[in-house]
Design an enzyme around this catalytic site. Sequence first.
Site, short mmCIF file in Angstrom:
data_model
loop_
_atom_site.label_atom_id
_atom_site.label_comp_id
_atom_site.label_asym_id
_atom_site.label_seq_id
_atom_site.Cartn_x
_atom_site.Cartn_y
_atom_site.Cartn_z
N SER A 46 0.82 -1.21 0.00
CA SER A 46 0.00 0.00 0.00
C SER A 46 0.85 1.26 0.00
O SER A 46 0.34 2.34 -0.28
CB SER A 46 -0.96 0.01 1.19
N HIS A 56 -3.56 -3.63 -5.40
CA HIS A 56 -3.79 -3.10 -4.05
C HIS A 56 -5.24 -3.26 -3.64
O HIS A 56 -6.13 -2.55 -4.11
CB HIS A 56 -3.37 -1.63 -4.00
N GLU A 86 -6.89 -1.52 -6.76
CA GLU A 86 -6.08 -0.66 -7.63
C GLU A 86 -5.07 -1.54 -8.37
O GLU A 86 -4.35 -2.32 -7.74
CB GLU A 86 -5.33 0.37 -6.78
N ASN A 128 -5.43 6.22 -1.19
CA ASN A 128 -4.71 6.81 -0.07
C ASN A 128 -4.19 8.22 -0.38
O ASN A 128 -3.92 9.00 0.52
CB ASN A 128 -3.54 5.91 0.36
N1 LIG Z 1 -3.99 -4.35 6.58
C1 LIG Z 1 -4.40 -3.47 5.69
O1 LIG Z 1 -5.34 -2.70 5.92
C2 LIG Z 1 -3.75 -3.42 4.33
C3 LIG Z 1 -4.46 -2.83 3.27
C4 LIG Z 1 -3.90 -2.83 1.99
C5 LIG Z 1 -2.63 -3.37 1.81
N2 LIG Z 1 -1.95 -3.91 2.88
C6 LIG Z 1 -0.64 -4.49 2.60
O2 LIG Z 1 -0.77 -5.90 2.55
C7 LIG Z 1 0.42 -6.51 3.04
C8 LIG Z 1 0.08 -7.45 4.18
O3 LIG Z 1 -0.60 -6.75 5.18
P1 LIG Z 1 -1.44 -7.51 6.32
O4 LIG Z 1 -2.20 -6.46 7.03
O5 LIG Z 1 -2.16 -8.66 5.72
O6 LIG Z 1 -0.25 -8.06 7.24
P2 LIG Z 1 -0.29 -9.24 8.32
O7 LIG Z 1 0.78 -8.93 9.28
O8 LIG Z 1 -1.68 -9.48 8.78
O9 LIG Z 1 0.15 -10.52 7.46
C9 LIG Z 1 1.41 -10.67 6.86
C10 LIG Z 1 1.72 -12.16 6.76
O10 LIG Z 1 2.89 -12.31 5.96
C11 LIG Z 1 3.70 -13.29 6.55
N3 LIG Z 1 5.06 -13.08 6.08
C12 LIG Z 1 5.94 -12.12 6.45
N4 LIG Z 1 7.06 -12.21 5.74
C13 LIG Z 1 6.91 -13.26 4.88
C14 LIG Z 1 7.73 -13.82 3.86
N5 LIG Z 1 8.93 -13.35 3.59
N6 LIG Z 1 7.22 -14.87 3.16
C15 LIG Z 1 6.00 -15.37 3.41
N7 LIG Z 1 5.19 -14.87 4.38
C16 LIG Z 1 5.63 -13.82 5.09
C17 LIG Z 1 3.51 -13.14 8.04
O11 LIG Z 1 3.85 -14.32 8.72
C18 LIG Z 1 2.02 -12.80 8.12
O12 LIG Z 1 1.24 -13.97 8.25
C19 LIG Z 1 1.37 -5.37 3.38
O13 LIG Z 1 2.17 -5.11 2.25
C20 LIG Z 1 0.42 -4.23 3.64
O14 LIG Z 1 1.01 -2.97 3.44
C21 LIG Z 1 -2.50 -3.97 4.12
#
Ligand SMILES: NC(=O)c1ccc[n+]([C@@H]2O[C@H](COP(=O)([O-])OP(=O)(O)OC[C@H]3O[C@@H](n4cnc5c(N)ncnc54)[C@H](O)[C@@H]3O)[C@@H](O)[C@H]2O)c1
Length: 506
Positions: free
Chosen positions: A121, A142, A154, A192
């Site tokens: 994001s 996204h 997106e 955003n």
């Molecule tokens: N949470 C939100 O509102 C949101 C919205 C849009 C985008 N994002 C993006 O999505 C992505 C994930 O966010 P999230 O909120 O789901 O995070 P999260 O912490 O809930 O989940 C991330 C997962 O990735 C795993 N992980 C970490 N490194 C890893 C690797 N090298 N290989 C495999 N697995 C791995 C972790 O163990 C965890 O289970 C980020 O890039 C974040 O910026 C988040």
Amino acid sequence: MHPQFPFVGVVGTGAMGRGIAQMAAQAGSQVLLYDTQPGAAEAARTALIETWQKLVTKGKLDASVAAAHQERLRVAERLDALAPSDLVIEAIVEKLDVKRALFAELEVLVGPQTVLASNTSSLSVTAIAAGLKQPRRFAGYHFFNPVPLMRVVEVIAGLKTDTVVCQQLADYARQFGHTPVAAQDTPGFIVNHAGRGYGTEALRVLGERVADVATIDRILRDQMGFRLGPFELMDLTALDVSHPVMESIYHQYYEEPRYRPSVITAQRLAGGVVGKKVGEGFYRYDQGAAQVPAEPPVPQVASVPPVWVSPKAARRAEIYQLLKDLGASIETAQSPSAQALILVAPLGLDVTTLAAVERLDATRTVGIDMMLEDAATRRRVLATNPATRPDMRDAAHALFARDGKAVSVVRDSGGFVTQRVVATIVNIAADMCQQGICSPKDLELAVTLGLGYPLGPLAMGDRIGPTNVLEILFNLQTVYGDPRYRPSPWLRRRGALGLSLSHEEA
Ligand SMILES: NC(=O)c1ccc[n+]([C@@H]2O[C@H](COP(=O)([O-])OP(=O)(O)OC[C@H]3O[C@@H](n4cnc5c(N)ncnc54)[C@H](O)[C@@H]3O)[C@@H](O)[C@H]2O)c1
């Protein structure tokens, strides 16, 4: 259904990854979940199966369909199990080096036609792709949280992304019922970025002590139809998420004043007063319910003086009609009598400036926000100036509340509350179009679906009138001398030519 990508790998199965996997399975793809944390992928699979079961119980999903979704969802013990994927979507930790390392590993595992996508994001899609041998097959994809409910995605082209790849990702999104919008790789992408105006301008209004938190929230909900006031929204998102986003976009745009964050949120974040999840943000929460201070009562006044309206007031005829309907005695002479309540209705200017420029008696001058027609709003907003007498303020408040409509009285401000917040939102959106970050149509779709605004920002601008938005911004710049309010050329040209803000240039 023939999914655009028959075999999809999802890496990272946290909040986002599992929602994305749900969409992919529902589109008919075979889905493989992978996560480095032991048990995480299995936990995601179990949670998704429960989700589908719940939908079956509620009668919203056929049991056989749920079984088929479940059948298509599997867990990979190792990353190389993702080798046969047609598409791999990454939703791991938001760190550039970790994402780059993952894609470098994936690139040599998968076939040459496999599309690689990141749910980042805030990182640059181009920067993630820069380490790849074939950056043309890499794009941003996204999603928003929660993925199944936020039905917009997106599709972000990096500098070297093949347009066919974006097309395929967009087609796939439609297959699972999401609306794809196309964005250039710029900080904040569409949603955003477009969302920067609402909170930052409301924080400026608060920082100037124009009104308190609850009043600003009430005004923006009731005048413009925002579902949540900016402070309610910040409490819900929590400042540990939203303040860093404000800072990140501001710095990524090399300190562009339009995105300038506020010391208010920086300090509250430092103090841990981040929002609803900790029980205290801009509001205090009691068992999850915001403790909102009661609305100030309408003052009791013995009598209301006659009202004189400035000839320069916005919607002057409408003000007269309103005063008549409210039973006010109206003065129509060229200048006000010695006892008159003086009413001004500025666009973008503050009440003080009008009182000074029009040589009015400031002690009897009150402003009313007439940017929108009175009938279209659920609240009237009045503003005093530093010299306004309390009896004049109270008389104006009582008069405009006579028909039972809510009234807020705020302190002097360039453009009250709604004018400056809405003009800031419209201006940022206009400049996004100027920069070609997305089409006007996609901007409107992304903002209404991703932020839940009552109208897209360009439609908001058209609703108010591009010329009026321009006037508000020029006047805000006069009052504050802040380049934050300088109008985007997109808005300036369309305003000058009388074109709609959604007009696309040939
Ligand atoms: N949470 C939100 O509102 C949101 C919205 C849009 C985008 N994002 C993006 O999505 C992505 C994930 O966010 P999230 O909120 O789901 O995070 P999260 O912490 O809930 O989940 C991330 C997962 O990735 C795993 N992980 C970490 N490194 C890893 C690797 N090298 N290989 C495999 N697995 C791995 C972790 O163990 C965890 O289970 C980020 O890039 C974040 O910026 C988040």
